[in-house]
Every structure is written in C-alpha cells, then in structure tokens.
Design a protein around this motif. Structure first.
Motif, PDB file in Angstrom:
ATOM      1  N   LEU A 130       0.828  -1.206   0.000  1.00 13.73           N
ATOM      2  CA  LEU A 130       0.000   0.000   0.000  1.00 13.73           C
ATOM      3  C   LEU A 130       0.865   1.261   0.000  1.00 13.73           C
ATOM      4  O   LEU A 130       0.577   2.222  -0.725  1.00 13.73           O
ATOM      5  CB  LEU A 130      -0.942  -0.020   1.199  1.00 13.73           C
ATOM      6  CG  LEU A 130      -2.028  -1.097   1.134  1.00 13.73           C
ATOM      7  CD1 LEU A 130      -2.655  -1.309   2.510  1.00 13.73           C
ATOM      8  CD2 LEU A 130      -3.078  -0.755   0.091  1.00 13.73           C
ATOM      9  N   GLU A 131       1.922   1.243   0.780  1.00 12.43           N
ATOM     10  CA  GLU A 131       2.809   2.401   0.832  1.00 12.43           C
ATOM     11  C   GLU A 131       3.549   2.587  -0.491  1.00 12.43           C
ATOM     12  O   GLU A 131       3.801   3.716  -0.904  1.00 12.43           O
ATOM     13  CB  GLU A 131       3.780   2.279   1.999  1.00 12.43           C
ATOM     14  CG  GLU A 131       3.088   2.468   3.333  1.00 12.43           C
ATOM     15  CD  GLU A 131       3.975   2.216   4.535  1.00 12.43           C
ATOM     16  OE1 GLU A 131       5.066   1.603   4.398  1.00 12.43           O
ATOM     17  OE2 GLU A 131       3.565   2.633   5.646  1.00 12.43           O
ATOM     18  N   ARG A 132       3.865   1.509  -1.172  1.00 12.33           N
ATOM     19  CA  ARG A 132       4.514   1.615  -2.480  1.00 12.33           C
ATOM     20  C   ARG A 132       3.610   2.331  -3.490  1.00 12.33           C
ATOM     21  O   ARG A 132       4.083   3.020  -4.384  1.00 12.33           O
ATOM     22  CB  ARG A 132       4.877   0.220  -2.995  1.00 12.33           C
ATOM     23  CG  ARG A 132       5.954   0.302  -4.060  1.00 12.33           C
ATOM     24  CD  ARG A 132       6.476  -1.023  -4.559  1.00 12.33           C
ATOM     25  NE  ARG A 132       6.660  -2.033  -3.552  1.00 12.33           N
ATOM     26  CZ  ARG A 132       6.566  -3.335  -3.794  1.00 12.33           C
ATOM     27  NH1 ARG A 132       6.271  -3.773  -4.997  1.00 12.33           N
ATOM     28  NH2 ARG A 132       6.759  -4.205  -2.837  1.00 12.33           N
ATOM     29  N   LEU A 133       2.292   2.185  -3.305  1.00 13.70           N
ATOM     30  CA  LEU A 133       1.341   2.886  -4.170  1.00 13.70           C
ATOM     31  C   LEU A 133       1.051   4.304  -3.667  1.00 13.70           C
ATOM     32  O   LEU A 133       0.233   5.008  -4.258  1.00 13.70           O
ATOM     33  CB  LEU A 133       0.043   2.086  -4.267  1.00 13.70           C
ATOM     34  CG  LEU A 133       0.154   0.725  -4.962  1.00 13.70           C
ATOM     35  CD1 LEU A 133      -1.198   0.019  -4.978  1.00 13.70           C
ATOM     36  CD2 LEU A 133       0.713   0.851  -6.368  1.00 13.70           C
ATOM     37  N   GLY A 134       1.690   4.708  -2.575  1.00 18.49           N
ATOM     38  CA  GLY A 134       1.544   6.068  -2.080  1.00 18.49           C
ATOM     39  C   GLY A 134       0.530   6.245  -0.971  1.00 18.49           C
ATOM     40  O   GLY A 134       0.304   7.363  -0.505  1.00 18.49           O
ATOM     41  N   ALA A 135      -0.098   5.164  -0.538  1.00 18.98           N
ATOM     42  CA  ALA A 135      -1.121   5.263   0.511  1.00 18.98           C
ATOM     43  C   ALA A 135      -0.486   5.479   1.874  1.00 18.98           C
ATOM     44  O   ALA A 135       0.692   5.192   2.089  1.00 18.98           O
ATOM     45  CB  ALA A 135      -1.967   3.988   0.539  1.00 18.98           C
ATOM     46  N   VAL A 136      -1.299   5.963   2.797  1.00 21.93           N
ATOM     47  CA  VAL A 136      -0.920   6.101   4.197  1.00 21.93           C
ATOM     48  C   VAL A 136      -1.660   4.998   4.957  1.00 21.93           C
ATOM     49  O   VAL A 136      -2.896   5.005   4.998  1.00 21.93           O
ATOM     50  CB  VAL A 136      -1.323   7.487   4.745  1.00 21.93           C
ATOM     51  CG1 VAL A 136      -1.031   7.581   6.237  1.00 21.93           C
ATOM     52  CG2 VAL A 136      -0.634   8.600   3.965  1.00 21.93           C
ATOM     53  N   VAL A 137      -0.922   4.073   5.512  1.00 24.75           N
ATOM     54  CA  VAL A 137      -1.541   3.008   6.290  1.00 24.75           C
ATOM     55  C   VAL A 137      -1.713   3.539   7.712  1.00 24.75           C
ATOM     56  O   VAL A 137      -0.749   3.688   8.458  1.00 24.75           O
ATOM     57  CB  VAL A 137      -0.718   1.708   6.250  1.00 24.75           C
ATOM     58  CG1 VAL A 137      -1.408   0.621   7.068  1.00 24.75           C
ATOM     59  CG2 VAL A 137      -0.519   1.254   4.804  1.00 24.75           C
ATOM     60  N   VAL A 138      -2.950   3.836   8.057  1.00 24.38           N
ATOM     61  CA  VAL A 138      -3.278   4.464   9.328  1.00 24.38           C
ATOM     62  C   VAL A 138      -3.094   3.495  10.488  1.00 24.38           C
ATOM     63  O   VAL A 138      -2.591   3.865  11.552  1.00 24.38           O
ATOM     64  CB  VAL A 138      -4.723   5.010   9.284  1.00 24.38           C
ATOM     65  CG1 VAL A 138      -5.164   5.533  10.635  1.00 24.38           C
ATOM     66  CG2 VAL A 138      -4.848   6.078   8.211  1.00 24.38           C
ATOM     67  N   GLU A 139      -3.507   2.233  10.278  1.00 23.11           N
ATOM     68  CA  GLU A 139      -3.433   1.256  11.361  1.00 23.11           C
ATOM     69  C   GLU A 139      -3.618  -0.141  10.787  1.00 23.11           C
ATOM     70  O   GLU A 139      -4.240  -0.320   9.741  1.00 23.11           O
ATOM     71  CB  GLU A 139      -4.533   1.550  12.394  1.00 23.11           C
ATOM     72  CG  GLU A 139      -4.368   0.850  13.716  1.00 23.11           C
ATOM     73  CD  GLU A 139      -5.222   1.469  14.814  1.00 23.11           C
ATOM     74  OE1 GLU A 139      -4.628   2.003  15.763  1.00 23.11           O
ATOM     75  OE2 GLU A 139      -6.468   1.409  14.714  1.00 23.11           O
ATOM     76  N   GLY A 140      -3.089  -1.117  11.491  1.00 25.90           N
ATOM     77  CA  GLY A 140      -3.375  -2.514  11.228  1.00 25.90           C
ATOM     78  C   GLY A 140      -4.367  -2.988  12.269  1.00 25.90           C
ATOM     79  O   GLY A 140      -4.236  -2.648  13.448  1.00 25.90           O
ATOM     80  N   ALA A 141      -5.364  -3.750  11.864  1.00 29.32           N
ATOM     81  CA  ALA A 141      -6.404  -4.204  12.779  1.00 29.32           C
ATOM     82  C   ALA A 141      -6.591  -5.707  12.630  1.00 29.32           C
ATOM     83  O   ALA A 141      -6.561  -6.239  11.520  1.00 29.32           O
ATOM     84  CB  ALA A 141      -7.719  -3.483  12.492  1.00 29.32           C
ATOM     85  N   ALA A 142      -6.797  -6.363  13.761  1.00 31.89           N
ATOM     86  CA  ALA A 142      -7.037  -7.801  13.749  1.00 31.89           C
ATOM     87  C   ALA A 142      -7.932  -8.174  14.921  1.00 31.89           C
ATOM     88  O   ALA A 142      -8.002  -7.449  15.914  1.00 31.89           O
ATOM     89  CB  ALA A 142      -5.720  -8.569  13.837  1.00 31.89           C
ATOM     90  N   ILE A 143      -8.593  -9.296  14.787  1.00 26.72           N
ATOM     91  CA  ILE A 143      -9.405  -9.802  15.879  1.00 26.72           C
ATOM     92  C   ILE A 143      -8.489 -10.260  17.015  1.00 26.72           C
ATOM     93  O   ILE A 143      -8.695  -9.925  18.172  1.00 26.72           O
ATOM     94  CB  ILE A 143     -10.299 -10.974  15.412  1.00 26.72           C
ATOM     95  CG1 ILE A 143     -11.198 -10.548  14.254  1.00 26.72           C
ATOM     96  CG2 ILE A 143     -11.124 -11.515  16.579  1.00 26.72           C
ATOM     97  CD1 ILE A 143     -11.866 -11.718  13.532  1.00 26.72           C
ATOM     98  N   ILE A 144      -7.443 -11.019  16.658  1.00 29.92           N
ATOM     99  CA  ILE A 144      -6.587 -11.685  17.634  1.00 29.92           C
ATOM    100  C   ILE A 144      -5.133 -11.268  17.458  1.00 29.92           C
ATOM    101  O   ILE A 144      -4.637 -11.219  16.334  1.00 29.92           O
ATOM    102  CB  ILE A 144      -6.675 -13.222  17.466  1.00 29.92           C
ATOM    103  CG1 ILE A 144      -8.117 -13.711  17.583  1.00 29.92           C
ATOM    104  CG2 ILE A 144      -5.758 -13.943  18.456  1.00 29.92           C
ATOM    105  CD1 ILE A 144      -8.323 -15.142  17.094  1.00 29.92           C
ATOM    106  N   ASP A 145      -4.456 -11.041  18.576  1.00 27.07           N
ATOM    107  CA  ASP A 145      -3.008 -10.897  18.588  1.00 27.07           C
ATOM    108  C   ASP A 145      -2.436 -12.119  19.295  1.00 27.07           C
ATOM    109  O   ASP A 145      -2.948 -12.529  20.347  1.00 27.07           O
ATOM    110  CB  ASP A 145      -2.605  -9.618  19.334  1.00 27.07           C
ATOM    111  CG  ASP A 145      -1.091  -9.393  19.359  1.00 27.07           C
ATOM    112  OD1 ASP A 145      -0.367 -10.010  18.544  1.00 27.07           O
ATOM    113  OD2 ASP A 145      -0.632  -8.597  20.196  1.00 27.07           O
ATOM    114  N   LEU A 146      -1.403 -12.707  18.695  1.00 25.42           N
ATOM    115  CA  LEU A 146      -0.644 -13.784  19.329  1.00 25.42           C
ATOM    116  C   LEU A 146       0.732 -13.190  19.668  1.00 25.42           C
ATOM    117  O   LEU A 146       1.707 -13.405  18.944  1.00 25.42           O
ATOM    118  CB  LEU A 146      -0.506 -14.984  18.392  1.00 25.42           C
ATOM    119  CG  LEU A 146      -1.809 -15.615  17.903  1.00 25.42           C
ATOM    120  CD1 LEU A 146      -1.538 -16.730  16.898  1.00 25.42           C
ATOM    121  CD2 LEU A 146      -2.648 -16.120  19.063  1.00 25.42           C
TER     122      LEU A 146
END
Length: 188
Positions: free
Chosen positions: A147-163
């Motif tokens: 996404l960043e290579r296409l110029g986007a700003v990745v605001v956050e990563g979201a997931a149901i579960i963190d291990l």
C-alpha cells in the motif's frame, strides 16, 4: 479514532474472545489454532465484533479498508460497508486478474507472496489493513509495504486476535504501524 467507554469495550472484547475456539495440535502438533468460525457463526458475536471495529474507525477519515487473504476478506468488506468505504483485497500471488504489484515475505518455513492491483489506491489515500490475527506479522507487513509503495498512508493494522508470543505485533509496531486488536492469546 473514536473510542467507546472503556468498560463497554472490555465487555465486548471478552465476549468476542469467549466465542473463539482453540483447537489443539492443528495443523501440526504443538500448535494451538485459534478458530474464529464460531464467532462468525453467531449473529450476535459477529455484530459485536464489527461494531468494535466501526466504533474504532468511524471518525478516522479513511478512504479504504484493505483485507488480507483470506480471513481478512471476511471482516474487511463488512467493515468497509459499515464505514461507507471501498475495499481493497490483498491476495495471494496469482489470484488477481489485472496488473499487480507484489511483495514477498518470510514464513516460519519458507516464503510467501501477496499482491494488489497497481491501481488499488492512490497517493495519500488513508487505509486500515484488516486480518483475523497477527502471528509473525509477515502478511500484514507485506500488505503495508504494498500500500505504501502505491503512495497510501496506512493508518493502522487491525485484527481480531493478537498472538504476542510469536512477535508479529512487536515487529509491526517497531516498523511504525499502529495496531488495534480486539483480544489476544498467549502461547503459540
């Protein structure tokens, strides 16, 4: 990003966690597989889960939700719909029909590659990446890089579960990606 009162979030997060089934020794001995299918099968649990994400991102001024292949395709489009946004699929290599940009990453045993269409988003587009869980962080990191290579700003990563014991959330945060997870499970 918008936030519900802390006690309501905790109650909802615990309810979501309680719906996740642990399957011992799958797909191999020693692995504790966190199965979200009971969560998805319950209309109430699915609604509570999506509402947690919606409350998190309702005021975030996002342009897209991106979902990681494959379980990010379950939550991501629902969240995009609820937020009135478009959805960007980040697929395993060879699954997208148009011109793509790809990113390879290391797995515990080998490597994998994910792709997005080269016109999936534009410069400055604000995006949240969604998946079911964060383990080693490789897939989400690859999605972030694409996404960043296409110029986007990745605001956050979201997931149901963190291990967290597998180190992925630490790796992603160290790379500058803020994370939001509904719940976590210790161990592998």
């Amino acid at each position: 990003m918008s936030q519900a009162p802390a006690n309501a979030r905790l109650d909802a997060a615990q309810f979501v966690k309680d719906q996740i089934r642990t399957v011992p020794d799958w797909p191999q001995p020693g692995v504790q597989f966190r199965d979200i299918t009971p969560l998805l099968q319950s209309a109430k649990a699915l609604r509570v889960l999506i509402d947690l994400f919606v409350q998190r991102y309702i005021d975030a001024r996002l342009d897209y939700v991106a979902g990681l292949d494959a379980r990010g395709f379950i939550i991501g489009p629902i969240l995009a719909y609820e937020l009135n946004l478009g959805f960007i699929p980040i697929r395993k290599v060879g699954k997208l029909p148009y011109r793509t940009v790809s990113e390879s990453y290391q797995l515990e045993y080998g490597a994998a590659t994910v792709e997005i269409h080269e016109d999936a988003c534009g410069a400055g587009d604000r995006i949240v990446i969604v998946d079911d869980l964060i383990a080693t962080g490789g897939t989400m990191m690859a999605g972030k890089k694409l996404l960043e290579r296409l110029g986007a700003v990745v605001v956050e990563g979201a997931a149901i579960i963190d291990l967290p014991d597998l180190g992925g959330s630490q790796l992603l945060r160290a790379a500058g990606l803020p994370l939001y997870t509904v719940t976590e499970f210790g161990g592998h």
